[in-house]
Design a protein around this motif. Structure first.
Motif, PDB file in Angstrom:
ATOM      1  N   GLN A 110       8.788   4.848   6.257  1.00 46.37           N
ATOM      2  CA  GLN A 110       9.492   4.181   7.353  1.00 46.37           C
ATOM      3  C   GLN A 110       8.729   2.989   7.930  1.00 46.37           C
ATOM      4  N   PHE A 111       7.443   2.843   7.602  1.00 45.39           N
ATOM      5  CA  PHE A 111       6.624   1.684   8.004  1.00 45.39           C
ATOM      6  C   PHE A 111       6.485   1.558   9.524  1.00 45.39           C
ATOM      7  N   ARG A 112       6.441   2.689  10.225  1.00 42.97           N
ATOM      8  CA  ARG A 112       6.437   2.625  11.688  1.00 42.97           C
ATOM      9  C   ARG A 112       5.032   2.633  12.284  1.00 42.97           C
ATOM     10  N   ASP A 113       4.106   3.354  11.657  1.00 44.97           N
ATOM     11  CA  ASP A 113       2.812   3.597  12.279  1.00 44.97           C
ATOM     12  C   ASP A 113       1.705   2.784  11.615  1.00 44.97           C
ATOM     13  N   ARG A 114       0.563   2.807  12.285  1.00 45.73           N
ATOM     14  CA  ARG A 114      -0.645   2.184  11.727  1.00 45.73           C
ATOM     15  C   ARG A 114      -1.353   3.229  10.865  1.00 45.73           C
ATOM     16  N   ILE A 115      -1.584   2.913   9.611  1.00 46.15           N
ATOM     17  CA  ILE A 115      -2.193   3.862   8.678  1.00 46.15           C
ATOM     18  C   ILE A 115      -3.352   3.181   7.954  1.00 46.15           C
ATOM     19  N   GLN A 116      -4.172   3.994   7.308  1.00 46.92           N
ATOM     20  CA  GLN A 116      -5.373   3.456   6.666  1.00 46.92           C
ATOM     21  C   GLN A 116      -5.717   4.288   5.432  1.00 46.92           C
ATOM     22  N   VAL A 117      -6.345   3.644   4.447  1.00 48.88           N
ATOM     23  CA  VAL A 117      -6.805   4.333   3.239  1.00 48.88           C
ATOM     24  C   VAL A 117      -8.050   3.614   2.728  1.00 48.88           C
ATOM     25  N   SER A 118      -8.953   4.353   2.114  1.00 50.33           N
ATOM     26  CA  SER A 118     -10.157   3.779   1.513  1.00 50.33           C
ATOM     27  C   SER A 118     -10.009   3.747  -0.008  1.00 50.33           C
ATOM     28  N   PHE A 141      -2.848  -0.705   7.218  1.00 49.69           N
ATOM     29  CA  PHE A 141      -1.455  -1.154   7.242  1.00 49.69           C
ATOM     30  C   PHE A 141      -0.952  -1.097   8.686  1.00 49.69           C
ATOM     31  N   GLU A 142      -0.588  -2.232   9.211  1.00 53.68           N
ATOM     32  CA  GLU A 142       0.014  -2.276  10.534  1.00 53.68           C
ATOM     33  C   GLU A 142       1.493  -1.890  10.428  1.00 53.68           C
ATOM     34  N   PRO A 143       2.129  -1.517  11.507  1.00 51.70           N
ATOM     35  CA  PRO A 143       3.560  -1.195  11.461  1.00 51.70           C
ATOM     36  C   PRO A 143       4.358  -2.338  10.825  1.00 51.70           C
ATOM     37  N   GLY A 144       5.203  -1.996   9.886  1.00 45.62           N
ATOM     38  CA  GLY A 144       6.032  -2.983   9.208  1.00 45.62           C
ATOM     39  C   GLY A 144       5.426  -3.572   7.953  1.00 45.62           C
ATOM     40  N   GLU A 145       4.145  -3.352   7.697  1.00 47.23           N
ATOM     41  CA  GLU A 145       3.508  -3.882   6.488  1.00 47.23           C
ATOM     42  C   GLU A 145       3.831  -2.990   5.295  1.00 47.23           C
ATOM     43  N   LEU A 146       4.265  -3.613   4.199  1.00 54.08           N
ATOM     44  CA  LEU A 146       4.727  -2.872   3.028  1.00 54.08           C
ATOM     45  C   LEU A 146       3.682  -2.785   1.926  1.00 54.08           C
ATOM     46  N   ALA A 147       2.744  -3.716   1.879  1.00 57.30           N
ATOM     47  CA  ALA A 147       1.799  -3.741   0.759  1.00 57.30           C
ATOM     48  C   ALA A 147       0.508  -4.418   1.188  1.00 57.30           C
ATOM     49  N   LYS A 148      -0.578  -4.024   0.538  1.00 56.25           N
ATOM     50  CA  LYS A 148      -1.883  -4.647   0.687  1.00 56.25           C
ATOM     51  C   LYS A 148      -2.468  -4.867  -0.706  1.00 56.25           C
ATOM     52  N   THR A 149      -3.432  -5.786  -0.785  1.00 54.23           N
ATOM     53  CA  THR A 149      -4.001  -6.147  -2.081  1.00 54.23           C
ATOM     54  C   THR A 149      -5.495  -5.842  -2.114  1.00 54.23           C
ATOM     55  N   ILE A 150      -5.915  -5.213  -3.200  1.00 53.03           N
ATOM     56  CA  ILE A 150      -7.341  -4.993  -3.482  1.00 53.03           C
ATOM     57  C   ILE A 150      -7.746  -6.004  -4.547  1.00 53.03           C
ATOM     58  N   LYS A 151      -8.831  -6.725  -4.314  1.00 53.14           N
ATOM     59  CA  LYS A 151      -9.299  -7.710  -5.280  1.00 53.14           C
ATOM     60  C   LYS A 151     -10.636  -7.262  -5.862  1.00 53.14           C
ATOM     61  N   VAL A 152     -10.681  -7.190  -7.199  1.00 44.67           N
ATOM     62  CA  VAL A 152     -11.889  -6.764  -7.899  1.00 44.67           C
ATOM     63  C   VAL A 152     -12.389  -7.932  -8.742  1.00 44.67           C
ATOM     64  N   PRO A 153     -13.607  -8.430  -8.521  1.00 48.72           N
ATOM     65  CA  PRO A 153     -14.139  -9.528  -9.351  1.00 48.72           C
ATOM     66  C   PRO A 153     -14.349  -9.070 -10.798  1.00 48.72           C
ATOM     67  N   ILE A 154     -13.936  -9.915 -11.734  1.00 50.01           N
ATOM     68  CA  ILE A 154     -14.095  -9.657 -13.165  1.00 50.01           C
ATOM     69  C   ILE A 154     -15.197 -10.567 -13.699  1.00 50.01           C
ATOM     70  N   ILE A 155     -16.087 -10.014 -14.507  1.00 46.98           N
ATOM     71  CA  ILE A 155     -17.212 -10.776 -15.055  1.00 46.98           C
ATOM     72  C   ILE A 155     -16.822 -11.367 -16.403  1.00 46.98           C
ATOM     73  N   ASP A 156     -16.898 -12.682 -16.501  1.00 42.32           N
ATOM     74  CA  ASP A 156     -16.577 -13.391 -17.743  1.00 42.32           C
ATOM     75  C   ASP A 156     -17.846 -13.531 -18.576  1.00 42.32           C
ATOM     76  N   SER A 157     -17.794 -13.046 -19.800  1.00 40.99           N
ATOM     77  CA  SER A 157     -18.963 -13.086 -20.675  1.00 40.99           C
ATOM     78  C   SER A 157     -18.561 -13.646 -22.027  1.00 40.99           C
ATOM     79  N   ASP A 158     -19.477 -14.376 -22.656  1.00 40.67           N
ATOM     80  CA  ASP A 158     -19.228 -14.907 -23.992  1.00 40.67           C
ATOM     81  C   ASP A 158     -19.485 -13.870 -25.079  1.00 40.67           C
TER      82      ASP A 158
END
Length: 670
Positions: A110-118, A141-158
């Motif tokens: 329902q996107f009503r409450d403030r929730i959190q996850v690690s 996630f604040e009320p009304g927020e549908l999605a969040k993004t996790i960014k993981v750095p990728i190491i480029d190697s030859d």
């Protein structure tokens, strides 16, 4: 498609493709008791127990995640509904050149409450610090927020590697609970480098990995590039350095022994000792001889211990494991076209024959060549030091050996390649007979298969004879060089002893050194021939490890599904879908879409599937009917992502998982 209402009661269907609803099937829609101390909105809610890992069998999951627990208590009048957090896909794909992977965490409810996850990353075949940078943190996630993004750095190697993967886990939800399955996801990192290195990337792109030798790529250069790759692997470089160091000590010990032999014969037991070399024990020849014996023995014991340690370093085993693991991993990620180019017998021989040939006859033999060259160098140093006139005969002998190797090396390698091809044909006949025995028996084909087998054995026998003859010639030719050198020095050096120009100890030690030079020539030549046995295998493995995979196609589809899922999951659209579905999860009403999908194998004019359009609600069971060879199986394979549309698009919500079940039942033995 069929999505059962109860995830615990999911059964297989006769349909070829099954889409399992991850939103409702991933989590039991139970509620939690109201927590009086914190209030409903801020209650810390413990998630449900994860009953399956994404890619590991249940028996292999020995440690539970930090958020695992038993099923929640039964519902009562104080229970409340909470939102669910999960990844928007079970598997993500990225190329190492992208340098960063973005993973979306979806909020269902329902996107009503403030929730959190690690969250935190976890090593798989890809290791933190090598393939990606370890990442952890929390999302709010604040009320009304549908999605969040996790960014993981990728190491480029030859450095080359196959597609490696790591995991990202959600844990410790606050005010929500986690999806039953999608609290963990896998990230596949696609390596764009060529095997063994990028030196021949242009040639591989132009001619294909299987045609390098036929288009002018030097065969030995391909093996050298592999040796560079192998030496750069973690743990292999220092092991190789240890092996070279111990070989150097072996050669120095040999130089010590011939000097000790000369010293004993000339300066301890000889009639005219060198005044510059006094006895090791002044005035006592017997104790000097004892000291020489100790100098002869103790280093040998040390070398014996070092050689034993070297044998336990597992350089060969680790190198073979790296190749075998990557060949198998590459094979499991092949595209359908690539898999069709590889015979079963080729994969079997690659694992049990080609890989050992590359390591033992290639990498290890090259290390041994350095050892033999070192022994040749110390022997030549002693001979020239004692007899400066011997430099010219040594140079002539060396030139003769090099010329012989250059003349006969390719012929010997060609003989070995023919034998290898005949062995592969023999294995193919045996495998086909085993796999298709029922057909052979039912159609009375035993005589024909026996004839084919005998033809293969005859061809193998015919190919083996030239190889054996060449082996005898190659074995004796360096021996002839050694014999001629020794016989020539017996006359030349013996004359010096008779004339008093050369001491007897130096003469005997030099004969030993000359013999060792001949043996070193022989060992170097034999090692070069053994290296030739690795040429064919390295060319074959190069082809296998550069064939296209399905990863880029899956990446494209995955990105499209995720983008379309995000576009549809807008608040206003979810409200409409929620009313349509009649549940609190509007995502369960997202349709499955097929838009102008066409597919052809080779000729665009002969489309097997032509401009198909479908829109199907989740939870429906759809049967595809049509005439024989009308494209039904191809269409099922398109839906199952076994092959990809040549035109059009196909959409299933990214958090739904697609299962392709082929028409022929197959059971795993492992």
């Amino acid at each position: 498609w069929q999505r059962p209402k109860d995830p615990a009661g999911m059964t297989s269907s006769a349909a070829v493709a099954i889409v399992c609803g991850a939103a409702t099937a991933s989590t039991l829609l139970r509620c939690r008791r109201r927590t009086k101390q914190l209030g409903i909105a801020k209650a810390k809610l413990l998630p449900l127990q994860a009953i399956a890992e994404m890619s590991a069998p249940l028996s292999a999951t020995k440690q539970k995640s930090g958020h695992d627990q038993t099923d929640p208590p039964p519902e009562n009048e104080n229970d409340v509904e909470v939102d669910i957090l999960q990844f928007d896909s079970a598997v993500y794909y990225c190329e190492e050149s992208e340098q960063e992977m973005a993973l979306d965490v979806l909020r269902l409810g329902q996107f009503r409450d403030r929730i959190q996850v690690s969250y935190y990353t976890e090593d798989g075949t890809g290791k933190a610090g090598v393939r990606y940078e370890a990442t952890s943190g929390s999302l709010t996630f604040e009320p009304g927020e549908l999605a969040k993004t996790i960014k993981v750095p990728i190491i480029d190697s030859d450095d080359w590697n196959t597609t490696l993967e790591f995991k990202v886990r959600l844990h410790t939800p606050i005010g929500c609970e986690l999806g039953r399955y999608l609290f963990v996801c896998r990230v596949k990192v696609i390596d764009n480098d060529c095997f063994p290195t990028n030196r021949f990337a242009e040639e591989i792109g132009k001619f294909g990995a299987g045609n390098l030798l036929a288009n002018g790529v030097p065969e030995i250069d391909l093996l050298i590039e592999y040796c560079k790759l192998n030496c750069s692997l973690p743990g292999i470089g220092w092991r190789t350095g240890v092996a070279l160091g111990i070989d150097l000590l072996q050669n120095l010990y040999y130089l010590l022994t011939i000097y000790l032999l000369k010293y004993v014969a000339d300066d301890v037991l000889g009639p005219t000792p060198d005044p510059e070399l006094p006895l090791l024990v002044a005035g006592d020849k017997e104790l000097t001889l004892l000291a020489v014996g100790i100098l002869y023995t103790v280093p040998y014991g040390v070398l014996n211990a070092l050689e034993y340690w070297k044998s336990q370093l597992q350089t060969i085993e680790l190198s073979q494991q790296f190749l075998q693991d990557n060949i198998f991993r590459r094979f499991t990620n092949y595209s359908e076209d690539s898999r069709g180019q590889v015979k079963e017998s080729e994969m079997g021989l690659a694992m049990v024959q080609d890989v050992p040939d590359i390591i033992e006859n290639g990498y290890i033999r090259i290390i041994e060549i350095f050892r033999f060259l070192g022994k040749l160098a110390v022997s030549s140093y002693f001979i020239v030091g004692e007899n400066p006139d011997a430099g010219l005969p040594l140079a002539i002998a060396s030139t003769t050996i090099v010329a012989y190797v250059a003349e006969n090396y390719k012929k010997s390698v060609a003989h070995l390649e023919v034998v290898s091809d005949m062995q592969a044909q023999l294995v193919e006949v045996v495998q086909e007979s085993s796999q298709k025995y029922r057909l052979i028996a039912d159609y009375y084909m035993r005589p024909q298969m026996q004839s084919a087998f005998e033809t293969s054995t005859q061809a193998l026998k015919g190919a083996t004879l030239p190889t054996r003859g060449a082996a005898v010639t190659n074995d004796y030719f360096p021996g002839w060089i050694s014999t001629l050198l020794v016989s020539g020095y017996l006359w030349f050096g013996g004359t010096g002893v008779v004339r008093g120009e050369l001491q007897i100890g130096a003469f005997l030690a030099t004969i030993n050194a000359v013999k060792e030079i001949g043996d070193s020539f022989k060992d170097i030549f034999q090692s070069c021939l053994d290296v030739g046995k690795a040429i064919g295998p390295i060319a074959k493995i190069t082809e296998l490890l550069n064939l296209p995979t399905s990863m880029k196609g899956l990446k494209k589809i995955n990105r499209t599904r995720r983008r379309m899922t995000k576009d549809i999951r807008q608040p206003e659209k979810l409200a409409e879908l929620r009313d349509k579905a009649g549940t609190r999860f509007g995502s369960d009403a997202m349709p499955i879409l097929v838009r102008n999908v066409s597919f052809y194998y080779e000729d665009p004019a002969k489309k097997v599937v032509d401009s198909v359009n479908l829109e199907v609600d989740q939870g429906k069971l759809i049967a595809i009917v049509g005439p024989r060879r009308g494209g039904k199986s191809t269409f099922m394979r398109l839906l199952g992502h076994v092959i990809y549309p040549t035109e059009g698009s196909y959409f299933v919500a990214s958090y739904l998982r697609i299962l392709h079940v082929c028409e022929e039942p197959v059971l795993l033995d492992r």
